[in-house]
Design an enzyme around this catalytic site. Structure first.
Site, PDB file in Angstrom:
ATOM      1  N   HIS A 178      28.499  22.203  68.187  1.00  0.00           N
ATOM      2  CA  HIS A 178      29.619  23.222  68.718  1.00  0.00           C
ATOM      3  C   HIS A 178      29.383  23.450  70.217  1.00  0.00           C
ATOM      4  CE1 HIS A 178      32.929  26.042  69.306  1.00  0.00           C
ATOM      5  NE2 HIS A 178      31.898  26.998  70.099  1.00  0.00           N
TER       6      HIS A 178
ATOM      7  N   ASP B 291      35.155  24.931  72.938  1.00  0.00           N
ATOM      8  CA  ASP B 291      35.348  26.543  72.531  1.00  0.00           C
ATOM      9  C   ASP B 291      36.789  27.425  73.565  1.00  0.00           C
ATOM     10  OD1 ASP B 291      33.625  28.930  71.059  1.00  0.00           O
ATOM     11  OD2 ASP B 291      34.237  29.886  72.831  1.00  0.00           O
TER      12      ASP B 291
ATOM     13  N   TYR C 295      38.903  37.021  74.017  1.00  0.00           N
ATOM     14  CA  TYR C 295      39.742  36.929  72.594  1.00  0.00           C
ATOM     15  C   TYR C 295      40.809  37.631  72.194  1.00  0.00           C
ATOM     16  CZ  TYR C 295      35.584  34.071  71.128  1.00  0.00           C
ATOM     17  OH  TYR C 295      34.783  32.969  70.956  1.00  0.00           O
TER      18      TYR C 295
END
Length: 415
Positions: free
Chosen positions: A393, A181, A334
């Site tokens: 994930h 991630d 982000y």
């Protein structure tokens, strides 16, 4: 060691009032009406979230999580003006290989707790003494118990430089790094910076792509000729055994998910809601990917957890975000990453070449399963590639033993 580079012991001790206030807020949630479908196509489902809230307010024990964290050696040290929290567990085995693992979003060091034993004490988990690692688990700036940056610029590259300084400060002259991630972006950046002592990396998510693809996606540039066809062919090849025409739609849907659109664009805007309502924060975090959501839903509704994705561990992680008030600061990563990519594309410069050894593991429930051909193009010195039998994930969290086996195999040739 000067006060600027001092490493200080750390213990978690959240105020009783903060924990009590969380329970009150969860119990006082204003609920929307039920979704109009019988699946998750409209988002996190009401019945699932109400059961999560019931368990959160009545049964979840944050003090148990605190005790687990405090049973591990935790520290803080200031790097580049930010106080960094990290767990540091030295193996009892001689010649253990130092390893720094970086978590992602919406995770934290809590998602990595299950791998501490298998990696530092492999003989107790089916491994050999020579497979041992000294383990460093830092909290990304703006996440968990690390400070929130007070200035812009803390992108994956800056975090990578901080991690190199952390390993130097701990006295490690040769080490390896791992990430998935957002942690994969940080670990990739470490490898491209190639700080002294870094011997290789392992990833479980592909986060780096050719420059023309980045230009099309982030920089507003034209779609490179043949891009759609190449992506389609590669994805179909990766999922050939399923022969599922919906695969491409599912991959495209990842880039339409709320967090993937809003947080790189306006993390401050969504942060107001996430900082005001704990159940809203939970819904936002759980709507990450379909595979993880289904597993978490089964943990709450059917009491059938997928490995380490238990009700308590899921709520440990969400509670950490709430009690540290890091929903907004974590979302800003982000935004930082998006700006860095856009700046690279706009500059016309090529990213630094990466020649360090790289290991890569594909877990079947990942948001997309990168084929070996992609990994080989991005990482010319690919020394290990494997498709795991299970896991998604949050592989280290869900399947800590299997994840640890992958780490051992990936770095075996670098010892």
């Amino acid at each position: 060691m000067s006060s600027e580079t001092e490493i200080r012991s750390f213990r978690v001790d959240m105020p009783d009032e903060a924990v009590a206030d969380l329970r009150r807020r969860v119990a006082a949630t204003c609920w929307p009406t039920r979704e109009l479908v019988d699946d998750a196509s409209q988002g996190v489902q009401l019945a699932m979230l109400q059961e999560l809230a019931r368990y959160w307010a009545a049964d979840h024990d944050w003090r148990r999580c605190e005790a687990e964290l405090n049973a591990l050696p935790q520290f803080k040290t200031e790097i580049d003006g930010v106080d960094i929290h990290f767990i540091h567990v030295r193996s009892r085995h001689q010649d253990a290989l130092p390893l720094i693992i970086t978590h992602g979003w919406p995770g934290s060091v809590i998602e990595l707790l299950g791998v501490v034993g298998p990696l530092t004490d492999p003989t107790a988990h089916g491994g050999r003494a020579e497979d041992a690692f000294d383990l460093v688990l830092p909290s990304i700036p703006g996440y968990g118990f690390s400070d929130q940056p007070k200035e812009a610029g803390w992108d994956p590259g800056r975090i990578a430089r901080a991690w190199a300084e952390l390993m130097r400060r701990l006295g490690y002259t040769r080490y390896v790094a791992q990430g998935g991630d957002q942690g994969a972006s940080v670990t990739d950046a470490m490898a491209r910076q190639a700080p002294e002592g870094l011997a290789g990396i392992h990833l479980n998510l592909l986060t780096f792509f050719p420059t023309d693809v980045l230009a099309a996606v982030f920089g507003g540039g034209p779609v490179p000729e043949g891009l759609v066809k190449r992506v389609a062919v590669a994805l179909l090849a990766a999922h050939a055994e399923k022969k599922d025409p919906a695969t491409l739609d599912a991959v495209a849907a990842v880039f339409k998910r709320g967090y993937f659109v809003e947080m790189p664009e306006h993390p401050q805007t969504i942060g107001y809601a996430l900082t005001d309502t704990p159940v809203g924060l939970a819904a936002w975090m759980l709507d990450h990917d379909a595979d993880s959501y289904q597993k978490i839903s089964r943990a709450f509704l059917d009491k059938q957890p997928a490995g380490g994705l238990t009700r308590d561990r899921i709520l440990d992680n969400i509670t950490l975000y709430w009690l540290t008030s890091t929903a907004t600061s974590s979302a800003r990563l982000y935004w930082e990453a998006g700006r860095s990519i856009a700046a690279l594309v706009a500059s016309g410069k090529k990213p630094p070449e990466l020649s360090l050894p790289v290991g890569f593991t594909v877990f079947p429930g990942e948001i997309f399963r990168a084929p070996r051909s992609w990994a080989e193009k991005v990482y010319p010195n690919l020394i290990y590639f494997h498709e795991a039998a299970k896991g998604g994930h949050f592989a280290a969290w869900e399947e800590p033993e299997l994840f640890s086996e992958e780490i051992r195999e990936a770095f075996k040739s670098l010892r």
